[in-house]
Design an enzyme around this catalytic site. Structure first.
Site, PDB file in Angstrom:
ATOM      1  N   ARG A  74       0.824  -1.212   0.000  1.00  0.00           N
ATOM      2  CA  ARG A  74       0.000   0.000   0.000  1.00  0.00           C
ATOM      3  C   ARG A  74       0.858   1.261   0.000  1.00  0.00           C
ATOM      4  NH1 ARG A  74      -3.886   2.723   4.241  1.00  0.00           N
ATOM      5  NH2 ARG A  74      -5.321   3.765   2.813  1.00  0.00           N
TER       6      ARG A  74
ATOM      7  N   HIS B  27       0.557   4.231  -2.686  1.00  0.00           N
ATOM      8  CA  HIS B  27       0.318   5.638  -2.317  1.00  0.00           C
ATOM      9  C   HIS B  27       1.470   6.538  -2.736  1.00  0.00           C
ATOM     10  CE1 HIS B  27      -3.305   5.518   0.603  1.00  0.00           C
ATOM     11  NE2 HIS B  27      -3.403   4.562  -0.297  1.00  0.00           N
ATOM     12  N   ASP B  28       2.667   5.982  -2.829  1.00  0.00           N
ATOM     13  CA  ASP B  28       3.773   6.771  -3.372  1.00  0.00           C
ATOM     14  C   ASP B  28       3.528   7.053  -4.850  1.00  0.00           C
ATOM     15  OD1 ASP B  28       6.203   8.076  -3.730  1.00  0.00           O
ATOM     16  OD2 ASP B  28       7.240   6.213  -4.255  1.00  0.00           O
TER      17      ASP B  28
ATOM     18  N   VAL C 105       0.684   9.554  -6.084  1.00  0.00           N
ATOM     19  CA  VAL C 105       0.827  10.970  -5.750  1.00  0.00           C
ATOM     20  C   VAL C 105       2.200  11.458  -6.221  1.00  0.00           C
ATOM     21  CG1 VAL C 105       0.726  12.675  -3.899  1.00  0.00           C
ATOM     22  CG2 VAL C 105      -0.675  10.607  -3.751  1.00  0.00           C
TER      23      VAL C 105
ATOM     24  N   GLY D  42       3.795  10.572  -8.738  1.00  0.00           N
ATOM     25  CA  GLY D  42       4.600   9.509  -9.310  1.00  0.00           C
ATOM     26  C   GLY D  42       5.439   8.779  -8.272  1.00  0.00           C
TER      27      GLY D  42
ATOM     28  N   ASP E  62       8.162   8.546  -6.566  1.00  0.00           N
ATOM     29  CA  ASP E  62       9.337   9.376  -6.293  1.00  0.00           C
ATOM     30  C   ASP E  62       9.645   9.444  -4.804  1.00  0.00           C
ATOM     31  OD1 ASP E  62       7.210  10.800  -5.328  1.00  0.00           O
ATOM     32  OD2 ASP E  62       7.876  12.731  -6.118  1.00  0.00           O
TER      33      ASP E  62
ATOM     34  N   SER F 243       7.895  10.457  -2.501  1.00  0.00           N
ATOM     35  CA  SER F 243       7.368  11.664  -1.835  1.00  0.00           C
ATOM     36  C   SER F 243       6.588  11.306  -0.577  1.00  0.00           C
ATOM     37  CB  SER F 243       6.480  12.467  -2.793  1.00  0.00           C
ATOM     38  OG  SER F 243       5.473  11.649  -3.349  1.00  0.00           O
TER      39      SER F 243
ATOM     40  N   ASN G 288      -3.668   9.016   4.682  1.00  0.00           N
ATOM     41  CA  ASN G 288      -2.447   8.231   4.890  1.00  0.00           C
ATOM     42  C   ASN G 288      -2.198   7.879   6.356  1.00  0.00           C
ATOM     43  OD1 ASN G 288      -1.702   7.975   2.217  1.00  0.00           O
ATOM     44  ND2 ASN G 288      -0.487   9.849   2.179  1.00  0.00           N
TER      45      ASN G 288
ATOM     46  N   PRO H 183      -7.467   7.428  -4.912  1.00  0.00           N
ATOM     47  CA  PRO H 183      -8.889   7.059  -4.908  1.00  0.00           C
ATOM     48  C   PRO H 183      -9.393   6.981  -3.465  1.00  0.00           C
ATOM     49  CG  PRO H 183      -7.526   5.127  -5.335  1.00  0.00           C
ATOM     50  CD  PRO H 183      -6.600   6.302  -5.262  1.00  0.00           C
TER      51      PRO H 183
ATOM     52  N   HIS I 240      -6.218  -5.829  -2.495  1.00  0.00           N
ATOM     53  CA  HIS I 240      -7.043  -5.963  -1.291  1.00  0.00           C
ATOM     54  C   HIS I 240      -7.268  -7.420  -0.888  1.00  0.00           C
ATOM     55  CE1 HIS I 240      -8.757  -1.615  -1.764  1.00  0.00           C
ATOM     56  NE2 HIS I 240      -7.499  -1.655  -1.378  1.00  0.00           N
ATOM     57  N   THR I 241      -6.552  -8.325  -1.507  1.00  0.00           N
ATOM     58  CA  THR I 241      -6.576  -9.720  -1.073  1.00  0.00           C
ATOM     59  C   THR I 241      -5.739  -9.914   0.188  1.00  0.00           C
ATOM     60  OG1 THR I 241      -6.298 -12.009  -1.793  1.00  0.00           O
ATOM     61  CG2 THR I 241      -4.626 -10.474  -2.506  1.00  0.00           C
TER      62      THR I 241
ATOM     63  N   ASP J  13      -9.976  -9.455   3.589  1.00  0.00           N
ATOM     64  CA  ASP J  13     -10.370 -10.695   2.938  1.00  0.00           C
ATOM     65  C   ASP J  13     -10.367 -11.744   4.046  1.00  0.00           C
ATOM     66  OD1 ASP J  13     -10.704 -12.908   1.337  1.00  0.00           O
ATOM     67  OD2 ASP J  13      -8.859 -12.662   0.194  1.00  0.00           O
TER      68      ASP J  13
HETATM   69  C1  HEM Z   1      -8.853   1.120  -6.368  1.00  0.00           C
HETATM   70  C2  HEM Z   1      -8.796   2.082  -5.467  1.00  0.00           C
HETATM   71  C3  HEM Z   1      -8.378   1.841  -4.049  1.00  0.00           C
HETATM   72  C4  HEM Z   1      -8.991   2.339  -2.955  1.00  0.00           C
HETATM   73  C5  HEM Z   1     -10.205   3.243  -2.926  1.00  0.00           C
HETATM   74  C6  HEM Z   1      -8.287   1.857  -1.809  1.00  0.00           C
HETATM   75  C7  HEM Z   1      -8.598   2.153  -0.500  1.00  0.00           C
HETATM   76  C8  HEM Z   1      -8.056   1.534   0.607  1.00  0.00           C
HETATM   77  C9  HEM Z   1      -8.462   1.766   1.963  1.00  0.00           C
HETATM   78  C10 HEM Z   1      -9.515   2.761   2.410  1.00  0.00           C
HETATM   79  C11 HEM Z   1      -7.753   0.927   2.764  1.00  0.00           C
HETATM   80  C12 HEM Z   1      -7.879   0.749   4.275  1.00  0.00           C
HETATM   81  C13 HEM Z   1      -7.197   1.844   5.066  1.00  0.00           C
HETATM   82  C14 HEM Z   1      -7.533   1.690   6.537  1.00  0.00           C
HETATM   83  O1  HEM Z   1      -8.674   2.020   6.905  1.00  0.00           O
HETATM   84  O2  HEM Z   1      -6.682   1.223   7.330  1.00  0.00           O
HETATM   85  C15 HEM Z   1      -6.892   0.167   1.900  1.00  0.00           C
HETATM   86  C16 HEM Z   1      -6.027  -0.794   2.327  1.00  0.00           C
HETATM   87  C17 HEM Z   1      -5.135  -1.441   1.498  1.00  0.00           C
HETATM   88  N1  HEM Z   1      -4.951  -1.211   0.156  1.00  0.00           N
HETATM   89 FE1  HEM Z   1      -6.136  -0.128  -1.045  1.00  0.00          FE
HETATM   90  N2  HEM Z   1      -7.262   1.060  -2.228  1.00  0.00           N
HETATM   91  C18 HEM Z   1      -7.272   1.033  -3.593  1.00  0.00           C
HETATM   92  C19 HEM Z   1      -6.359   0.394  -4.408  1.00  0.00           C
HETATM   93  C20 HEM Z   1      -5.271  -0.300  -3.948  1.00  0.00           C
HETATM   94  C21 HEM Z   1      -4.183  -0.740  -4.763  1.00  0.00           C
HETATM   95  C22 HEM Z   1      -4.005  -0.427  -6.242  1.00  0.00           C
HETATM   96  C23 HEM Z   1      -3.340  -1.439  -3.944  1.00  0.00           C
HETATM   97  C24 HEM Z   1      -2.040  -2.103  -4.284  1.00  0.00           C
HETATM   98  C25 HEM Z   1      -1.790  -2.674  -5.419  1.00  0.00           C
HETATM   99  C26 HEM Z   1      -3.930  -1.438  -2.626  1.00  0.00           C
HETATM  100  C27 HEM Z   1      -3.415  -2.080  -1.541  1.00  0.00           C
HETATM  101  C28 HEM Z   1      -3.941  -2.015  -0.273  1.00  0.00           C
HETATM  102  C29 HEM Z   1      -3.475  -2.854   0.831  1.00  0.00           C
HETATM  103  C30 HEM Z   1      -2.409  -3.925   0.762  1.00  0.00           C
HETATM  104  C31 HEM Z   1      -4.206  -2.467   1.957  1.00  0.00           C
HETATM  105  C32 HEM Z   1      -4.080  -3.031   3.370  1.00  0.00           C
HETATM  106  C33 HEM Z   1      -3.093  -2.195   4.165  1.00  0.00           C
HETATM  107  C34 HEM Z   1      -2.855  -2.728   5.576  1.00  0.00           C
HETATM  108  O3  HEM Z   1      -3.007  -3.919   5.820  1.00  0.00           O
HETATM  109  O4  HEM Z   1      -2.487  -1.901   6.435  1.00  0.00           O
HETATM  110  N3  HEM Z   1      -5.087  -0.714  -2.662  1.00  0.00           N
HETATM  111  N4  HEM Z   1      -7.087   0.556   0.607  1.00  0.00           N
END
Ligand code: HEM
Ligand SMILES: *[C@@H]1O[C@H](CO)[C@@H](O)[C@H](O)[C@H]1NC(C)=O
Ligand SMILES: *[C@@H]1O[C@H](CO)[C@@H](O)[C@H](O)[C@H]1NC(C)=O
Ligand SMILES: *[C@@H]1O[C@H](CO)[C@@H](O)[C@H](O)[C@H]1NC(C)=O
Length: 329
Positions: A67, A71-72, A75, A77, A79, A81, A99, A168, A198-199, A248
């Site tokens: 994640r 997030h890097d 925002v 690119g 880099d 940041s 963040n 997003p 999100h798996t 998941d």
């Molecule tokens: C499609 C748009 C996406 C949205 C709206 C989104 C949003 C979020 C949000 C809200 C969380 C939970 C934050 C929290 O409450 O602790 C989260 C967790 C996470 N996201 Fe996304 N995400 C997106 C895409 C991605 C992408 C592209 C990746 C990586 C390829 C990703 C990887 C993760 C991972 C691994 C977590 C779990 C982090 C942890 O266990 O602390 N997400 N995401």
């Protein structure tokens, strides 16, 4: 005789066309797998070794670093940041409410220290983050799950306000997601594939609790959420608390295609997950991934595209000495 010659010619031109395509597939080609082969031959091994130790102690780390890299990249690119600490009153990305729950900064610091010792001033923080994300997700598999292309340089700007526009939100609808991803040169396939991130990992209740009560004037719960799952989540999220839940359930440490299976059961945690099913093309890809052994391969490809967003390469940017601060001029 003539046909086989034509065939060979056809083959040669096909191969050439392919090479041409792979050279011209965007910014990613500014990066190279073996970028540090001469300048820091041990860099990749150092990252891998440190990550192996850290993940053994904390299996949840893969999700954090994946994640953090996402997030890097979204925002300004890729880099690094997101790693910059505030200086004075100017607020940086990591201070943004979106963040708040990012972590893993200390792990990146440890890796940077070790890499700087081996090859001072050579390996960027942005590359370290890309490698750390890949390696931490790969530990359970005992092999790197995708190739990380290298040669990114570090930026010197990090602005809190950027995070609201460039990332997003969990309540984003399909149109917003598709538009935002397109602005990063990521297509529908990439959107669906990368959502598979999100798996693994956890979310805090606050990121989805709007779906559980007072959702809209016509429906108390989000109708795109399975009612039994909504009930389960309500139990996990008592009022006025903000605990973590697995994204998941029972599979949150396992990087697999389970995300797509539960998504089709209306058990995607965020509205942004559920939003994929509001688009026919995206739904088709979701269904494909439920039994597609190609998920890993596609994920790696999309990670390479995400890892090539708005790059600083060549003479742009710098190689930070410490990942939390820009170099002094
Ligand atoms: C499609 C748009 C996406 C949205 C709206 C989104 C949003 C979020 C949000 C809200 C969380 C939970 C934050 C929290 O409450 O602790 C989260 C967790 C996470 N996201 Fe996304 N995400 C997106 C895409 C991605 C992408 C592209 C990746 C990586 C390829 C990703 C990887 C993760 C991972 C691994 C977590 C779990 C982090 C942890 O266990 O602390 N997400 N995401
Ligand atoms: C999606 O969300 C955006 C931004 O909130 C909004 O402007 C747009 O109307 C929404 N689209 C649909 C189809 O609901
Ligand atoms: C839902 O709305 C009602 C009426 O405005 C309010 O009393 C209740 O506390 C709200 N529930 C939640 C969980 O926000
Ligand atoms: C930041 O980077 C830009 C472009 O590389 C450069 O012009 C500028 O002087 C740098 N600013 C600082 C504070 O280092």
């Amino acid at each position: 005789m003539k046909t086989s010659k034509t065939n060979i010619l056809l083959l040669v031109s096909l191969v050439l066309a392919f090479e041409f395509l792979s050279v011209c597939n965007g910014q990613g080609t500014l990066l190279k797998k073996h970028f540090y082969k001469k300048s820091c031959p041990n860099a990749l091994a150092i990252v891998e070794t440190i990550i192996a130790g850290k993940v053994a102690a904390n299996p949840a780390l893969g999700a954090k670093l994946l994640r953090l890299h996402f997030h890097d990249c979204f925002v300004r690119g890729c880099d690094a940041s997101v790693l910059l600490d505030p200086v004075g009153t100017a607020q940086t990305e990591k201070q943004s409410i979106v963040n708040t729950f990012l972590s893993g900064y200390d792990v990146i610091d440890d890796i940077k220290t070790a890499v700087e010792k081996a090859c001072p001033g050579v390996v960027s923080c942005a590359d370290i983050l890309a490698l750390a994300a890949r390696d931490s997700v790969s530990v359970p598999f005992g092999k790197p799950m995708w190739d990380v292309l290298l040669g990114r340089r570090d930026g010197n700007v990090s602005l809190l306000a950027d995070t609201f526009v460039q990332l997003p939100a969990p309540f984003s609808n399909f149109t917003s997601l598709e538009t935002l991803f397109a602005s990063k040169k990521l297509n529908l396939n990439d959107l669906v594939t990368l959502s598979g991130g999100h798996t693994i990992g956890v979310s805090h209740c606050g990121s989805f609790s709007n779906r559980l009560a007072n959702f809209s004037s016509t429906s108390n719960t989000d109708p795109s959420l399975d009612p039994a799952y909504a009930k389960f989540l309500r139990k996990k999220c008592p009022a006025n608390t903000n605990p973590e839940v697995e994204m998941d359930p029972k599979s949150s440490l396992s990087f697999d295609n389970h995300y797509y299976k539960i998504l089709l059961e209306k058990k995607g945690l965020f509205q942004s997950d559920a939003a994929l099913l509001t688009n026919r093309g995206a739904t088709k890809i979701v269904k494909k991934f439920t039994n597609d052994k190609k998920f890993f391969e596609k994920f790696g490809k999309s990670m390479q595209k995400m890892g090539a967003i708005e790059l600083l390469v060549g003479k742009k940017g710098e190689i930070r000495k410490q990942c939390r601060v820009v170099n002094r001029k």
